[in-house]
Design a protein around this motif. Sequence first.
Motif, PDB file in Angstrom:
ATOM      1  N   GLY A 242      46.304  37.873  42.882  1.00 13.21           N
ATOM      2  CA  GLY A 242      46.357  39.257  43.346  1.00 13.21           C
ATOM      3  C   GLY A 242      46.430  40.252  42.208  1.00 13.21           C
ATOM      4  O   GLY A 242      45.774  41.301  42.233  1.00 13.21           O
ATOM      5  N   ARG A 243      47.229  39.926  41.184  1.00 14.76           N
ATOM      6  CA  ARG A 243      47.327  40.827  40.023  1.00 14.76           C
ATOM      7  C   ARG A 243      45.987  40.918  39.301  1.00 14.76           C
ATOM      8  O   ARG A 243      45.598  41.993  38.834  1.00 14.76           O
ATOM      9  CB  ARG A 243      48.422  40.325  39.082  1.00 14.76           C
ATOM     10  N   LYS A 244      45.296  39.788  39.192  1.00 15.68           N
ATOM     11  CA  LYS A 244      43.994  39.805  38.535  1.00 15.68           C
ATOM     12  C   LYS A 244      42.993  40.656  39.326  1.00 15.68           C
ATOM     13  O   LYS A 244      42.206  41.413  38.749  1.00 15.68           O
ATOM     14  CB  LYS A 244      43.462  38.385  38.379  1.00 15.68           C
ATOM     15  N   ASN A 263      33.342  36.082  34.313  1.00 11.41           N
ATOM     16  CA  ASN A 263      34.611  35.513  34.769  1.00 11.41           C
ATOM     17  C   ASN A 263      35.279  36.411  35.801  1.00 11.41           C
ATOM     18  O   ASN A 263      35.849  35.919  36.786  1.00 11.41           O
ATOM     19  CB  ASN A 263      35.537  35.298  33.567  1.00 11.41           C
ATOM     20  N   GLU A 264      35.207  37.725  35.593  1.00  6.91           N
ATOM     21  CA  GLU A 264      35.817  38.654  36.551  1.00  6.91           C
ATOM     22  C   GLU A 264      35.104  38.594  37.901  1.00  6.91           C
ATOM     23  O   GLU A 264      35.735  38.705  38.959  1.00  6.91           O
ATOM     24  CB  GLU A 264      35.793  40.074  35.978  1.00  6.91           C
ATOM     25  N   ARG A 265      33.796  38.439  37.880  1.00  7.70           N
ATOM     26  CA  ARG A 265      33.064  38.296  39.139  1.00  7.70           C
ATOM     27  C   ARG A 265      33.453  37.011  39.867  1.00  7.70           C
ATOM     28  O   ARG A 265      33.557  36.989  41.105  1.00  7.70           O
ATOM     29  CB  ARG A 265      31.558  38.324  38.871  1.00  7.70           C
ATOM     30  N   GLU A 269      35.009  36.551  43.664  1.00 10.11           N
ATOM     31  CA  GLU A 269      34.429  35.610  44.627  1.00 10.11           C
ATOM     32  C   GLU A 269      35.489  34.637  45.145  1.00 10.11           C
ATOM     33  O   GLU A 269      35.512  34.309  46.337  1.00 10.11           O
ATOM     34  CB  GLU A 269      33.286  34.840  43.965  1.00 10.11           C
ATOM     35  N   LYS A 270      36.368  34.197  44.250  1.00 14.73           N
ATOM     36  CA  LYS A 270      37.434  33.280  44.656  1.00 14.73           C
ATOM     37  C   LYS A 270      38.373  33.948  45.650  1.00 14.73           C
ATOM     38  O   LYS A 270      38.755  33.342  46.672  1.00 14.73           O
ATOM     39  CB  LYS A 270      38.214  32.826  43.415  1.00 14.73           C
ATOM     40  N   ALA A 271      38.744  35.215  45.371  1.00 10.42           N
ATOM     41  CA  ALA A 271      39.630  35.940  46.277  1.00 10.42           C
ATOM     42  C   ALA A 271      38.953  36.165  47.626  1.00 10.42           C
ATOM     43  O   ALA A 271      39.588  36.067  48.677  1.00 10.42           O
ATOM     44  CB  ALA A 271      40.020  37.289  45.653  1.00 10.42           C
ATOM     45  N   SER A 272      37.666  36.426  47.617  1.00  9.26           N
ATOM     46  CA  SER A 272      36.943  36.634  48.859  1.00  9.26           C
ATOM     47  C   SER A 272      36.892  35.353  49.693  1.00  9.26           C
ATOM     48  O   SER A 272      37.099  35.374  50.911  1.00  9.26           O
ATOM     49  CB  SER A 272      35.519  37.127  48.551  1.00  9.26           C
TER      50      SER A 272
END
Length: 280
Positions: A242-244, A263-265, A269-272
């Motif tokens: 969540g912080r990321k 990496n940010e993308r 995608e992982k959070a989604s």
Amino acid sequence: MGLYDREYSRETEPGFHVSAPSTLTTRLVLVTAAAYVAQLTLGVAFSANLALWSEWFSQPWRCYQLLTYGFLHDPNGIEHILINMLVLWMFGRELEHRYGKFEFAAFYLAAIVAAGAIWSVLETASGSEGVLLGASGGISAVVALFALNFPHRQVLFMFFIPMPMWVAALIGLAFDVNGAMDRSGNVAFTAHLAGALFGLLYYKFGWRLGGVFEKLPRGMPKRRPKLRVHDPDQPDDEDDLGRKVDAILEKIARQGQDSLTWNERRILEKASRRYQERRK
């Protein structure tokens, strides 16, 4: 606060909702419209104090006019503000998405100031005295920057002739050059050209101006996080993810989506995916 408590992870509640405009471009349009209403309501004195007079150099404390003139328009006809705001709304939103909210705001306002300053110098050098109002200098910068970023985008020139953006921009530039040389009528063609030049230099040299706004305090101080009961069904790394995600979303707001690394993308995608799995 858990990952799924955030605004972007909540279901949309049914019913009618009233919210503030989501883009800065729309807010700029609304502020300019409010200034136009004030012009019509408060009369000539309001416009005279905020318009840019070419001899402002003799009274330096009137330098605020270098910015305020860009939010005024001809009160004798609505065409001036309608065309400017339509063009801003058409091209500004995509530039805001590319560069970020704060960067686009800084670019647009700086373009207005630069166009007004150059116009003032040229008017004074030619021995003329005049008054300038309108967002056209800033709009010309927006059009130039859009053409440089999306040269092959199909647009409707004069709102009905399809052509690539770079062709439309060159036609507009040629029209302004001819008008500046002719020096006829009440249109400040030199301000248009100055705005277009600012857009070109901004793109060519990769200027970034949004840091000025990022340093300003925004909103109320954040409250300390509330204590919550640990949910064993949630992954242990939820808070870290969540912080990321929060940091990435803040970066998008400042610099635009194109600034994200690979990496940010992947993190987004992982959070989604995790949110989609939780909804099942």
